[in-house]
Each structure stands twice: as structure tokens, then as C-alpha cells.
Design an enzyme around this catalytic site. Structure first.
Site, PDB file in Angstrom:
ATOM      1  N   ASP A 249      24.732 -30.841   1.613  1.00  0.00           N
ATOM      2  CA  ASP A 249      23.646 -31.691   1.106  1.00  0.00           C
ATOM      3  C   ASP A 249      23.300 -32.806   2.071  1.00  0.00           C
ATOM      4  O   ASP A 249      22.198 -33.372   2.002  1.00  0.00           O
ATOM      5  CB  ASP A 249      24.036 -32.294  -0.249  1.00  0.00           C
ATOM      6  CG  ASP A 249      23.925 -31.253  -1.326  1.00  0.00           C
ATOM      7  OD1 ASP A 249      24.846 -30.424  -1.451  1.00  0.00           O
ATOM      8  OD2 ASP A 249      22.881 -31.239  -2.018  1.00  0.00           O
TER       9      ASP A 249
HETATM   10  O1  MRU Z   1      23.984 -30.122  -7.435  1.00  0.00           O
HETATM   11  P1  MRU Z   1      23.339 -29.015  -6.659  1.00  0.00           P
HETATM   12  O2  MRU Z   1      23.363 -27.702  -7.367  1.00  0.00           O
HETATM   13  O3  MRU Z   1      21.962 -29.404  -6.166  1.00  0.00           O
HETATM   14  O4  MRU Z   1      24.267 -28.850  -5.374  1.00  0.00           O
HETATM   15  C1  MRU Z   1      23.967 -27.847  -4.445  1.00  0.00           C
HETATM   16  C2  MRU Z   1      24.899 -27.830  -3.292  1.00  0.00           C
HETATM   17  O5  MRU Z   1      25.830 -28.595  -3.213  1.00  0.00           O
HETATM   18  C3  MRU Z   1      24.583 -26.876  -2.177  1.00  0.00           C
HETATM   19  O6  MRU Z   1      25.746 -26.426  -1.565  1.00  0.00           O
HETATM   20  C4  MRU Z   1      23.692 -27.563  -1.135  1.00  0.00           C
HETATM   21  O7  MRU Z   1      22.631 -28.243  -1.734  1.00  0.00           O
HETATM   22  C5  MRU Z   1      23.179 -26.604  -0.133  1.00  0.00           C
HETATM   23  S1  MRU Z   1      22.005 -25.466  -0.841  1.00  0.00           S
HETATM   24  C6  MRU Z   1      21.406 -24.525   0.440  1.00  0.00           C
END
Ligand code: MRU
Length: 355
Positions: A245
Site C-alpha cells: 500500500d
Molecule cells: O484494506 P485493503 O483491502 O485495501 O488492503 C489491500 C492490501 O493491503 C493490498 O495488498 C494492497 O493494497 C495492494 S493491492 C494491489
């Protein structure tokens, strides 16, 4: 089964409501920026790249409806909308990076003597629309870099991959990042099996990654998060590949809660650990992971399951949505569209590629 997180044509945006998956594939119309902010906050769309794409496309939808005649007024509207969208999910940096790019673009366009409100609107919409295709293209490159690197180090002809959370078509414009690496291995005929975690408390792995793996008919097994160390010990896992992220200058990486403990377990068992993400998830403005803001989510995500209380009333709850994996636990590398990098060299790679 639908694998399109986002459906867009000029003036109209639909998102697949991921809260209903895998049971129902239902699309919801997004009328504009405020609606997008709310559905991102509610996790109807999630995953750092998809958050940025839906946020920006919601702005394109609103721009399409607006009829400003003064370019400075339009520029103010765009900047305020972007600032607002950035607050929806603070850890996922892609929305902030896209907002910065679009704001810089607006400033340079407004300064041009020949620009008008109409030309600014048209150029912004086109720039935003380009994000969809660019993300898919980038993901396919990430997929092939990652697959080649994993295979170059593998001791077997076919590999077994463990992944966490959902990083696929549902978390991006399409194909995926870590799941894109898995898709590339599968298309090369070099993937034996995938282990995916359920990813508590939101179950992105159990609900979404299993949905994508079954859609592509990839041989896979779901495990609880608490089974990772055991799986690394017993299941001949060739590599762990996860998404990100927010990756900062020293290579520290924020990703879905639980990633950090998987990296520790992978190091203990000598299993290579990769992070796969586009350069738009990287942020050289922050030096180390300690500076990343970690989103904390509502307590009900832990105390309740499918609307039913499972924890005793009154219990304290801590629900950070992400954790930081320090760069020295990313033992095999960070996979971007530029290649596979030692986390400590990421800064240099990005500066070289961007300048
Ligand atoms: O809380 P989320 O579902 O948005 O978290 C998603 C993740 O942590 C993913 O690993 C990250 O955003 C990469 S998605 C290509």
C-alpha cells in the site's frame, strides 16, 4: 463470475461491490467524488491501485457534468476534490500520488495563456482515463519480472507460491500485482500451487483471492492466517509474494495487517519474500516505514462476523488495517515495472527511472 472491479465509459462509472463477493456480483453506480469517498471508506472497492483509479474516475465523471466557464474555478474544484479523496484511506499512497500528479498538471495547464475551462476539463478527463490502461499494462510487466526472477532462483521446475490479502484484478484496474506474478507463472505453465491466507479481519483472501483463483482455475488452497508458519515449514513453498500500500525510500513497506509476521516466518524458514507493486505505490518523500500513517478500522470488523457478534461485549479492540514490513525482511526483492530491486536500492532505481 466477474473480475472487473471497475466499469467505465465517459460520464459513467460502475464498481463491483466487493462486500457482496463471492456470493453476489453486483455493480453500483458512482455518481461523483463524495459517493466514491464513501464506498472506498466502506471497502466496496479496496486495494491501493483500485482506490486511486476509482477516486480519480469519480472526479472524471463529475468533471464531465460540470460547465464552468472560468478555468481557475475549475482548478479549485479539482484540487478540493482530490484533497478530499486522499482522506478516504490514508495508508494507501496511490491516491495521494495520483492527486499530486493531477494537481501539478492543473497548475501547469492553468498557466498556459491559451487554455480554457473547456480544454482543461477535456485534458483532465483524458489523463484520468489513461490511468486504467496504464495500470493493467504495468501489472503485466510486474507479473513477468516477478515470474522470471522467482523461476531463476527456483530449485524445481514448477513453483509453489504463498500470498496474502487480495492483490488481483479486484484490487487494481486488472491482472493484479502479487496475483499478477502468480497469473504470469500460471500462464507460463510453471506454477504448481498457490496458498492464500484468509486475511482476517476482512477476509480479502478468503472472499476475493479465492474468487479470482477459482475464476482462473489456478490450483490453490486457502489457509487461516495462523497457519502460515506451519505452511512454510511443511508445504515446499518456493516464495512468498505480497502487494503493497505504501513503499518508502528505504524500502520499508506498508501492506495488509499480517504481512509483517509472514515476512518474519519466511525468513526463519529460508523462503524468499517478495513485495510486488507499481512505482505509483512508492513514495520517496518518506524516509522510513515509521513515518507511514496506519489506518485503524472500526471495532465491529473484529467483534462481529457477518453481522453476528462473536466477541464478548465490552472487550477492548485494536484494529490496525496495515503493518510495516522492514526492508531487511523483504529478502528476495521489490518487484516494480522497472524490474526486481534490492529494497535498499529502490530509491536510486526510482530516481534514475523518473528523471
Ligand atoms: O484494506 P485493503 O483491502 O485495501 O488492503 C489491500 C492490501 O493491503 C493490498 O495488498 C494492497 O493494497 C495492494 S493491492 C494491489
Amino acid at each position: 463470475m466477474s473480475l472487473e472491479a471497475v466499469r467505465y465509459r465517459r460520464g459513467r462509472l460502475l464498481i463491483l461491490n466487493q462486500l457482496l463477493l463471492p456470493g453476489q456480483a453486483e455493480y453500483e453506480e458512482v455518481g461523483g467524488v463524495r459517493a466514491a469517498w464513501q464506498l472506498i471508506r466502506d471497502m466496496k472497492v479496496r486495494g491501493a491501485p483500485a482506490i486511486a483509479i476509482v477516486g480519480c474516475l469519480s472526479l472524471a465523471v463529475e468533471l464531465h457534468q460540470r460547465e464552468e466557464s472560468v478555468k481557475e474555478d475549475l482548478a479549485t474544484f479539482v484540487r478540493e476534490s482530490l484533497d478530499y479523496l486522499v482522506t478516504s484511506r490514508p495508508t494507501a499512497v496511490n491516491m495521494a500520488r495520483a492527486a499530486q500528479d493531477l494537481s501539478d498538471f492543473v497548475v501547469s495547464e492553468v498557466q498556459r495563456p491559451d487554455s480554457t475551462a473547456e480544454s482543461l476539463k477535456e485534458k483532465l478527463i483524458s489523463r484520468i482515463e489513461g490511468l486504467l490502461e496504464k495500470d493493467i499494462r504495468t501489472n503485466k510487466i510486474i507479473g513477468s519480472h516477478g515470474a522470471e526472477h522467482i523461476l531463476s532462483r527456483a530449485k524445481t521446475d514448477k513453483v509453489i507460491i504463498l500470498t496474502h490479502c487480495n492483490t488481483g484484478s479486484l484490487a487494481t484496474a486488472g491482472y493484479g500485482t502479487a496475483l499478477g506474478v502468480i497469473r504470469s507463472l500460471w500462464s507460463m505453465g510453471r506454477l504448481e500451487h498457490v496458498y492464500c491466507t484468509e486475511t482476517r479481519p476482512y477476509n480479502q483472501g478468503a472472499r476475493l483471492t479465492t474468487y479470482e483463483l477459482m475464476h482462473d482455475k489456478i490450483p490453490a488452497t486457502l489457509i487461516a492466517d495462523s497457519m502460515v508458519a506451519m505452511a512454510l515449514k511443511e508445504k515446499r513453498i518456493s516464495a512468498v509474494v505480497v502487494g503493497a500500500d505504501h513503499i518508502v525510500a528505504n524500502g520499508d513497506t506498508a501492506n495488509k495487517i499480517g504481512t509483517y509476521q509472514i515476512a518474519i516466518a519466511a525468513l526463519h524458514h529460508g523462503v524468499p519474500f517478495y513485495v510486488a507493486a507499481p512505482s505509483t505505490s512508492c513514495d520517496l518523500a518518506l524516509e522510513s516505514g515509521e513515518q507511514i500513517v496506519i489506518e485503524e478500522r472500526p471495532v465491529g470488523e473484529l467483534t462481529d462476523f457477518n453481522g453476528v457478534h462473536v466477541a464478548a461485549p465490552g472487550i477492548g479492540v485494536w484494529n490496525p488495517a496495515f503493518d510495516i514490513t522492514p526492508h531487511d525482511l523483504i529478502t528476495a526483492g521489490i518487484i516494480t515495472e522497472f524490474g526486481v530491486h534490492d529494497p535498499r536500492e529502490l530509491r536510486k532505481v526510482l530516481i534514475d527511472k523518473i528523471s
